[in-house]
Design a protein around this motif. Structure first.
Motif, PDB file in Angstrom:
ATOM      1  N   GLY A 247       0.811  -1.215   0.000  1.00  0.00           N
ATOM      2  CA  GLY A 247       0.000   0.000   0.000  1.00  0.00           C
ATOM      3  C   GLY A 247       0.842   1.261   0.000  1.00  0.00           C
ATOM      4  N   ARG A 248       1.934   1.237   0.757  1.00  0.00           N
ATOM      5  CA  ARG A 248       2.823   2.397   0.808  1.00  0.00           C
ATOM      6  C   ARG A 248       3.467   2.646  -0.554  1.00  0.00           C
ATOM      7  NH1 ARG A 248       6.240   0.647   4.127  1.00  0.00           N
ATOM      8  NH2 ARG A 248       7.953   0.326   2.684  1.00  0.00           N
ATOM      9  N   HIS A 249       3.964   1.567  -1.187  1.00  0.00           N
ATOM     10  CA  HIS A 249       4.591   1.718  -2.505  1.00  0.00           C
ATOM     11  C   HIS A 249       3.585   2.207  -3.550  1.00  0.00           C
ATOM     12  CE1 HIS A 249       8.398   0.185  -1.215  1.00  0.00           C
ATOM     13  NE2 HIS A 249       7.922  -1.012  -0.923  1.00  0.00           N
ATOM     14  N   LEU A 250       2.391   1.634  -3.549  1.00  0.00           N
ATOM     15  CA  LEU A 250       1.372   2.065  -4.503  1.00  0.00           C
ATOM     16  C   LEU A 250       0.959   3.515  -4.250  1.00  0.00           C
ATOM     17  CD1 LEU A 250      -0.836  -1.153  -4.667  1.00  0.00           C
ATOM     18  CD2 LEU A 250       0.835  -0.361  -6.361  1.00  0.00           C
ATOM     19  N   GLY A 251       0.888   3.904  -2.993  1.00  0.00           N
ATOM     20  CA  GLY A 251       0.562   5.283  -2.645  1.00  0.00           C
ATOM     21  C   GLY A 251       1.631   6.261  -3.106  1.00  0.00           C
ATOM     22  N   GLU A 252       2.878   5.866  -2.959  1.00  0.00           N
ATOM     23  CA  GLU A 252       3.969   6.730  -3.410  1.00  0.00           C
ATOM     24  C   GLU A 252       3.954   6.882  -4.928  1.00  0.00           C
ATOM     25  OE1 GLU A 252       7.240   4.737  -1.554  1.00  0.00           O
ATOM     26  OE2 GLU A 252       6.900   5.731   0.372  1.00  0.00           O
ATOM     27  N   ILE A 253       3.641   5.811  -5.638  1.00  0.00           N
ATOM     28  CA  ILE A 253       3.510   5.895  -7.100  1.00  0.00           C
ATOM     29  C   ILE A 253       2.381   6.866  -7.452  1.00  0.00           C
ATOM     30  CG2 ILE A 253       2.866   4.616  -9.183  1.00  0.00           C
ATOM     31  CD1 ILE A 253       4.206   2.135  -7.797  1.00  0.00           C
ATOM     32  N   ALA A 254       1.246   6.748  -6.777  1.00  0.00           N
ATOM     33  CA  ALA A 254       0.103   7.632  -7.044  1.00  0.00           C
ATOM     34  C   ALA A 254       0.463   9.090  -6.776  1.00  0.00           C
ATOM     35  CB  ALA A 254      -1.098   7.208  -6.202  1.00  0.00           C
ATOM     36  N   GLU A 255       1.180   9.347  -5.701  1.00  0.00           N
ATOM     37  CA  GLU A 255       1.576  10.716  -5.377  1.00  0.00           C
ATOM     38  C   GLU A 255       2.443  11.316  -6.488  1.00  0.00           C
ATOM     39  OE1 GLU A 255       3.482  10.568  -1.565  1.00  0.00           O
ATOM     40  OE2 GLU A 255       1.580  10.587  -0.486  1.00  0.00           O
TER      41      GLU A 255
ATOM     42  N   LEU B 269      -1.843   5.956   2.796  1.00  0.00           N
ATOM     43  CA  LEU B 269      -0.897   5.106   2.055  1.00  0.00           C
ATOM     44  C   LEU B 269      -1.217   3.622   2.236  1.00  0.00           C
ATOM     45  CD1 LEU B 269       2.504   6.975   2.526  1.00  0.00           C
ATOM     46  CD2 LEU B 269       0.993   6.978   0.529  1.00  0.00           C
ATOM     47  N   GLU B 270      -2.495   3.283   2.052  1.00  0.00           N
ATOM     48  CA  GLU B 270      -2.952   1.904   2.151  1.00  0.00           C
ATOM     49  C   GLU B 270      -3.625   1.468   0.856  1.00  0.00           C
ATOM     50  OE1 GLU B 270      -5.626   2.038   5.474  1.00  0.00           O
ATOM     51  OE2 GLU B 270      -4.011   2.011   6.940  1.00  0.00           O
ATOM     52  N   LEU B 271      -3.129   1.943  -0.270  1.00  0.00           N
ATOM     53  CA  LEU B 271      -3.758   1.624  -1.552  1.00  0.00           C
ATOM     54  C   LEU B 271      -3.630   0.147  -1.883  1.00  0.00           C
ATOM     55  CD1 LEU B 271      -2.718   4.504  -3.982  1.00  0.00           C
ATOM     56  CD2 LEU B 271      -4.903   4.147  -2.885  1.00  0.00           C
ATOM     57  N   GLY B 272      -4.625  -0.351  -2.591  1.00  0.00           N
ATOM     58  CA  GLY B 272      -4.567  -1.674  -3.185  1.00  0.00           C
ATOM     59  C   GLY B 272      -4.416  -1.513  -4.685  1.00  0.00           C
ATOM     60  N   TYR B 273      -4.301  -2.618  -5.384  1.00  0.00           N
ATOM     61  CA  TYR B 273      -4.089  -2.553  -6.832  1.00  0.00           C
ATOM     62  C   TYR B 273      -5.268  -1.939  -7.578  1.00  0.00           C
ATOM     63  CZ  TYR B 273      -0.062  -5.483  -5.882  1.00  0.00           C
ATOM     64  OH  TYR B 273       1.131  -5.958  -5.399  1.00  0.00           O
ATOM     65  N   THR B 274      -6.458  -2.020  -7.028  1.00  0.00           N
ATOM     66  CA  THR B 274      -7.637  -1.484  -7.720  1.00  0.00           C
ATOM     67  C   THR B 274      -8.233  -0.270  -6.998  1.00  0.00           C
ATOM     68  OG1 THR B 274      -9.107  -3.018  -6.562  1.00  0.00           O
ATOM     69  CG2 THR B 274      -8.227  -3.737  -8.701  1.00  0.00           C
ATOM     70  N   SER B 275      -7.489   0.309  -6.068  1.00  0.00           N
ATOM     71  CA  SER B 275      -8.002   1.459  -5.315  1.00  0.00           C
ATOM     72  C   SER B 275      -8.161   2.678  -6.207  1.00  0.00           C
ATOM     73  CB  SER B 275      -7.037   1.820  -4.181  1.00  0.00           C
ATOM     74  OG  SER B 275      -6.992   0.815  -3.217  1.00  0.00           O
ATOM     75  N   ASP B 276      -9.174   3.481  -5.867  1.00  0.00           N
ATOM     76  CA  ASP B 276      -9.296   4.773  -6.528  1.00  0.00           C
ATOM     77  C   ASP B 276      -8.615   5.813  -5.640  1.00  0.00           C
ATOM     78  OD1 ASP B 276     -11.092   4.811  -4.445  1.00  0.00           O
ATOM     79  OD2 ASP B 276     -12.700   5.729  -5.573  1.00  0.00           O
ATOM     80  N   LEU B 277      -8.472   7.017  -6.173  1.00  0.00           N
ATOM     81  CA  LEU B 277      -7.814   8.085  -5.426  1.00  0.00           C
ATOM     82  C   LEU B 277      -8.872   9.070  -4.945  1.00  0.00           C
ATOM     83  CD1 LEU B 277      -4.765   8.842  -7.739  1.00  0.00           C
ATOM     84  CD2 LEU B 277      -4.974   7.155  -5.907  1.00  0.00           C
ATOM     85  N   ASP B 278      -8.960   9.215  -3.645  1.00  0.00           N
ATOM     86  CA  ASP B 278      -9.881  10.173  -3.049  1.00  0.00           C
ATOM     87  C   ASP B 278      -9.083  11.436  -2.746  1.00  0.00           C
ATOM     88  OD1 ASP B 278     -12.102   8.398  -3.008  1.00  0.00           O
ATOM     89  OD2 ASP B 278     -11.241   7.417  -1.253  1.00  0.00           O
TER      90      ASP B 278
END
Length: 129
Positions: free
Chosen positions: A35-43, A88-97
């Motif tokens: 989740g942290r890694h996916l969140g950092e990518i999203a940021e 920073l708890e994103l999953g592979y299919t999470s949307d961004l709020d």
């Protein structure tokens, strides 16, 4: 934007590969690490996409300005993440709020470029760009 999409896909694939590799080797990649890694990518993606859209709008319309005490100031802009991205708890299919806030609340402000528009129009176009 295509480069950003490729960047995202490549880095999410790296996270997924590390996740799968850990499961195969009976190691544990904790969900919070994923989740942290996916969140950092999203940021990174949100930050870069906003920068590209901002540069494009500034080239067309100039920067938003406000008159405060006889001086010209440039209002700020912030992106607030909440939900899974905010923690920073994103999953592979999470949307961004996310929500967008700007400091151009004073009416009458406009951009300082060749084709000026009202600050509200600039920020609305930036958010949806």
């Amino acid at each position: 934007m295509d480069v950003l999409r490729e960047f995202r896909h490549g880095h999410v694939l790296r996270v997924a590969a590390a996740d799968v590799y850990a499961a195969v080797r009976d190691a544990c990649l904790p969900p919070e690490a994923v989740g942290r890694h996916l969140g950092e990518i999203a940021e990174v993606i949100v930050e870069r996409a906003l920068a590209l859209a901002f540069d494009d709008l500034v080239a067309k319309h100039g920067r938003p300005t406000l008159a405060v005490g006889g001086e010209t100031v440039y209002p700020g802009f912030v992106v607030v993440a909440y939900g899974k991205l905010g923690s920073l708890e994103l999953g592979y299919t999470s949307d961004l709020d996310i929500i967008f806030l700007h400091g151009a609340e004073q009416e009458g402000g406009q951009t300082d470029g060749p084709r000026p528009v009202a600050n509200e129009v600039f920020f609305a176009a930036w958010r949806s760009g």
